[in-house]
Design a protein around this motif. Sequence first.
Motif, PDB file in Angstrom:
ATOM      1  N   GLY A  45    -113.403 -37.469  34.261  1.00 33.20           N
ATOM      2  CA  GLY A  45    -113.155 -38.676  33.869  1.00 33.20           C
ATOM      3  C   GLY A  45    -113.129 -39.671  35.056  1.00 33.20           C
ATOM      4  O   GLY A  45    -113.667 -39.181  36.054  1.00 33.20           O
ATOM      5  N   ASN A  46    -112.544 -40.771  34.888  1.00 35.84           N
ATOM      6  CA  ASN A  46    -112.614 -41.904  35.975  1.00 35.84           C
ATOM      7  C   ASN A  46    -111.656 -41.411  37.089  1.00 35.84           C
ATOM      8  O   ASN A  46    -111.464 -41.685  38.135  1.00 35.84           O
ATOM      9  CB  ASN A  46    -112.432 -43.137  35.543  1.00 35.84           C
ATOM     10  CG  ASN A  46    -111.232 -43.488  34.494  1.00 35.84           C
ATOM     11  OD1 ASN A  46    -111.248 -42.479  33.658  1.00 35.84           O
ATOM     12  ND2 ASN A  46    -110.400 -44.222  34.665  1.00 35.84           N
ATOM     13  N   HIS A  47    -110.855 -40.508  36.771  1.00 34.58           N
ATOM     14  CA  HIS A  47    -109.864 -39.980  37.678  1.00 34.58           C
ATOM     15  C   HIS A  47    -109.936 -39.019  38.602  1.00 34.58           C
ATOM     16  O   HIS A  47    -109.351 -38.323  39.439  1.00 34.58           O
ATOM     17  CB  HIS A  47    -108.492 -39.934  37.139  1.00 34.58           C
ATOM     18  CG  HIS A  47    -107.659 -40.934  36.781  1.00 34.58           C
ATOM     19  ND1 HIS A  47    -106.235 -41.531  37.520  1.00 34.58           N
ATOM     20  CD2 HIS A  47    -107.691 -42.155  35.885  1.00 34.58           C
ATOM     21  CE1 HIS A  47    -106.005 -42.514  36.881  1.00 34.58           C
ATOM     22  NE2 HIS A  47    -106.872 -42.966  35.894  1.00 34.58           N
ATOM     23  N   ASP A  48    -111.443 -38.507  38.329  1.00 33.70           N
ATOM     24  CA  ASP A  48    -111.649 -36.983  38.773  1.00 33.70           C
ATOM     25  C   ASP A  48    -112.430 -36.827  39.856  1.00 33.70           C
ATOM     26  O   ASP A  48    -113.413 -35.717  40.315  1.00 33.70           O
ATOM     27  CB  ASP A  48    -112.393 -36.113  37.532  1.00 33.70           C
ATOM     28  CG  ASP A  48    -111.207 -35.594  36.571  1.00 33.70           C
ATOM     29  OD1 ASP A  48    -110.328 -35.595  36.896  1.00 33.70           O
ATOM     30  OD2 ASP A  48    -111.551 -35.762  35.530  1.00 33.70           O
ATOM     31  N   VAL A  63    -117.554 -36.973  25.519  1.00 32.59           N
ATOM     32  CA  VAL A  63    -117.363 -37.518  26.625  1.00 32.59           C
ATOM     33  C   VAL A  63    -116.117 -38.370  26.996  1.00 32.59           C
ATOM     34  O   VAL A  63    -115.551 -38.357  25.972  1.00 32.59           O
ATOM     35  CB  VAL A  63    -118.640 -38.665  26.853  1.00 32.59           C
ATOM     36  CG1 VAL A  63    -118.302 -39.970  25.995  1.00 32.59           C
ATOM     37  CG2 VAL A  63    -119.080 -39.147  28.168  1.00 32.59           C
ATOM     38  N   HIS A  64    -115.725 -38.356  28.142  1.00 27.83           N
ATOM     39  CA  HIS A  64    -114.161 -38.882  28.785  1.00 27.83           C
ATOM     40  C   HIS A  64    -114.195 -40.281  27.929  1.00 27.83           C
ATOM     41  O   HIS A  64    -113.214 -40.465  27.264  1.00 27.83           O
ATOM     42  CB  HIS A  64    -114.115 -38.755  30.218  1.00 27.83           C
ATOM     43  CG  HIS A  64    -112.957 -39.441  30.377  1.00 27.83           C
ATOM     44  ND1 HIS A  64    -111.554 -38.939  29.832  1.00 27.83           N
ATOM     45  CD2 HIS A  64    -112.208 -40.616  31.047  1.00 27.83           C
ATOM     46  CE1 HIS A  64    -110.469 -39.658  30.605  1.00 27.83           C
ATOM     47  NE2 HIS A  64    -110.812 -40.418  30.920  1.00 27.83           N
ATOM     48  N   GLY A  65    -115.187 -41.156  28.069  1.00 25.07           N
ATOM     49  CA  GLY A  65    -115.036 -42.350  27.538  1.00 25.07           C
ATOM     50  C   GLY A  65    -114.859 -43.701  28.141  1.00 25.07           C
ATOM     51  O   GLY A  65    -114.811 -44.861  27.680  1.00 25.07           O
ATOM     52  N   GLY A  78    -111.718 -34.653  30.674  1.00 25.12           N
ATOM     53  CA  GLY A  78    -111.736 -35.885  31.723  1.00 25.12           C
ATOM     54  C   GLY A  78    -110.243 -36.145  32.150  1.00 25.12           C
ATOM     55  O   GLY A  78    -109.407 -35.882  31.426  1.00 25.12           O
ATOM     56  N   ASP A  79    -110.031 -36.597  33.360  1.00 22.81           N
ATOM     57  CA  ASP A  79    -108.748 -36.950  34.019  1.00 22.81           C
ATOM     58  C   ASP A  79    -107.823 -35.870  34.299  1.00 22.81           C
ATOM     59  O   ASP A  79    -106.858 -35.717  33.512  1.00 22.81           O
ATOM     60  CB  ASP A  79    -108.209 -38.230  33.239  1.00 22.81           C
ATOM     61  CG  ASP A  79    -108.885 -39.455  33.531  1.00 22.81           C
ATOM     62  OD1 ASP A  79    -109.864 -39.649  34.288  1.00 22.81           O
ATOM     63  OD2 ASP A  79    -108.529 -40.565  33.014  1.00 22.81           O
ATOM     64  N   VAL A  80    -108.510 -34.541  34.741  1.00 23.91           N
ATOM     65  CA  VAL A  80    -107.644 -33.495  34.951  1.00 23.91           C
ATOM     66  C   VAL A  80    -106.590 -33.955  36.207  1.00 23.91           C
ATOM     67  O   VAL A  80    -105.506 -33.606  35.980  1.00 23.91           O
ATOM     68  CB  VAL A  80    -108.661 -32.426  35.509  1.00 23.91           C
ATOM     69  CG1 VAL A  80    -107.982 -31.033  36.122  1.00 23.91           C
ATOM     70  CG2 VAL A  80    -109.723 -31.946  34.407  1.00 23.91           C
ATOM     71  N   ALA A 100    -107.356 -33.227  26.791  1.00 27.19           N
ATOM     72  CA  ALA A 100    -107.948 -34.270  27.645  1.00 27.19           C
ATOM     73  C   ALA A 100    -106.542 -35.130  28.589  1.00 27.19           C
ATOM     74  O   ALA A 100    -105.451 -34.917  27.999  1.00 27.19           O
ATOM     75  CB  ALA A 100    -108.411 -35.425  26.853  1.00 27.19           C
ATOM     76  N   ASP A 101    -106.961 -35.748  29.647  1.00 26.49           N
ATOM     77  CA  ASP A 101    -105.948 -36.461  30.383  1.00 26.49           C
ATOM     78  C   ASP A 101    -104.819 -35.641  30.612  1.00 26.49           C
ATOM     79  O   ASP A 101    -103.509 -36.121  30.373  1.00 26.49           O
ATOM     80  CB  ASP A 101    -105.614 -37.817  29.443  1.00 26.49           C
ATOM     81  CG  ASP A 101    -106.865 -38.737  29.341  1.00 26.49           C
ATOM     82  OD1 ASP A 101    -107.347 -39.226  30.218  1.00 26.49           O
ATOM     83  OD2 ASP A 101    -107.350 -38.838  28.278  1.00 26.49           O
ATOM     84  N   LEU A 102    -104.786 -34.749  31.502  1.00 30.68           N
ATOM     85  CA  LEU A 102    -103.796 -33.945  32.124  1.00 30.68           C
ATOM     86  C   LEU A 102    -103.104 -34.831  33.367  1.00 30.68           C
ATOM     87  O   LEU A 102    -102.040 -34.647  33.546  1.00 30.68           O
ATOM     88  CB  LEU A 102    -104.371 -32.526  32.581  1.00 30.68           C
ATOM     89  CG  LEU A 102    -104.176 -31.470  31.812  1.00 30.68           C
ATOM     90  CD1 LEU A 102    -105.144 -31.577  30.441  1.00 30.68           C
ATOM     91  CD2 LEU A 102    -104.710 -30.078  32.523  1.00 30.68           C
ATOM     92  N   ALA A 104    -111.837 -39.496  25.141  1.00 30.93           N
ATOM     93  CA  ALA A 104    -110.386 -39.663  25.510  1.00 30.93           C
ATOM     94  C   ALA A 104    -110.136 -40.939  26.239  1.00 30.93           C
ATOM     95  O   ALA A 104    -110.524 -41.872  25.599  1.00 30.93           O
ATOM     96  CB  ALA A 104    -110.076 -38.271  26.328  1.00 30.93           C
ATOM     97  N   HIS A 105    -109.626 -40.822  27.223  1.00 30.52           N
ATOM     98  CA  HIS A 105    -109.546 -41.842  28.105  1.00 30.52           C
ATOM     99  C   HIS A 105    -108.293 -43.098  27.721  1.00 30.52           C
ATOM    100  O   HIS A 105    -107.571 -43.613  28.612  1.00 30.52           O
ATOM    101  CB  HIS A 105    -110.575 -42.667  28.516  1.00 30.52           C
ATOM    102  CG  HIS A 105    -110.718 -43.744  29.179  1.00 30.52           C
ATOM    103  ND1 HIS A 105    -110.499 -43.660  30.638  1.00 30.52           N
ATOM    104  CD2 HIS A 105    -111.189 -45.216  29.045  1.00 30.52           C
ATOM    105  CE1 HIS A 105    -110.281 -44.874  31.319  1.00 30.52           C
ATOM    106  NE2 HIS A 105    -111.041 -45.603  30.468  1.00 30.52           N
ATOM    107  N   SER A 106    -108.262 -43.353  26.611  1.00 30.53           N
ATOM    108  CA  SER A 106    -107.136 -44.507  25.888  1.00 30.53           C
ATOM    109  C   SER A 106    -105.658 -44.150  25.864  1.00 30.53           C
ATOM    110  O   SER A 106    -104.836 -45.090  25.701  1.00 30.53           O
ATOM    111  CB  SER A 106    -107.719 -45.230  25.110  1.00 30.53           C
ATOM    112  OG  SER A 106    -108.042 -44.368  23.666  1.00 30.53           O
TER     113      SER A 106
HETATM  114 MN   LIG Z   1    -109.306 -41.899  31.811  1.00 25.92          MN
END
Ligand SMILES: [Mn+2]
Length: 281
Positions: free
Chosen positions: A103-106, A138-140, A68-70, A24-26, A157-159
């Motif tokens: 995720g929220n950055h995608d 789920v990304h979270g 998420g957040d690739v 997660a979170d690349l 993930a996410h945090s």
């Molecule tokens: Mn995120």
Amino acid sequence: MYEISFSDKMLIIKGKEGRIGVVADLHLGLEYELSEKGVKVVFQHRKLSRSILRLVEENSVDQLILLGDVKHTVLGFRHAEMRMVYETLQALGKRVKVTIVPGNHDGGIEEALPEGVELVSPRGKMVRDSLGNSISLVHGHAWPSSKLLQSEVLIIAHSHPTIELRDITGYRVIEPVWIKADCNRERLAESYLRYKGYKVSEEPVKTFKEIYGFEPKIKYIIIVPAYNPLLGGIRINRKDMGPEELIGVFLLNKVLNLPTAEIYLVDGTFLGELKYLLEIS
Ligand SMILES: [Mn+2]
């Protein structure tokens, strides 16, 4: 029992049809933001994909889930960043089946998908381990679809969780960690119902069942550490952690029982429950 293990920053699920690796979170393209702040680092994406592929190989992974957040830019793309994301996904996709749970950055990532890379809903994905247990992912940053709450295990993930360790000389290290926490099902039901606009009763689990036809079954939640080592994250063992640091819907709504959460270094070393790790010095 669940067929889940940790290998460095990759979570491995022994699935019904092969082994699933989750990272997660690349945050590909983070280098651009760092460079605007005056920190010039060479592009990291090839190094990241090489190390992911090494873990894919070591663990005989058949399917890779990017949780998420690739990419790093929240909305849209810088031109060079799109190239970077495309090349990375292509390199991964050549060796393993790749699925992205955004995720929220995608935002806009669908523009940078090489052929064969699967993009699923940001509301999450469910898989099965070889014992037949369902596992939700789920990304979270936002709530999953209600059906994902039928699994006993939820992976988010996410945090970007980290822990700070300090020795007697004052030397400090900050290490990314895995968190495995019990889920407070009352709070989960209550906050999910509130998010859906329902009036919350005294017995949220019962109300949830009346509405969705099943009780939320999540027993525990695993938080995946951020794969990109240049990212900041929450320091989970701060006693004075404010609400602004409890990011994502699950932490914000106190769905995880943090004091008894099990904390692991990425090499699998068990550090103990969080309540014993607060402000270690
Ligand atoms: Mn995120």
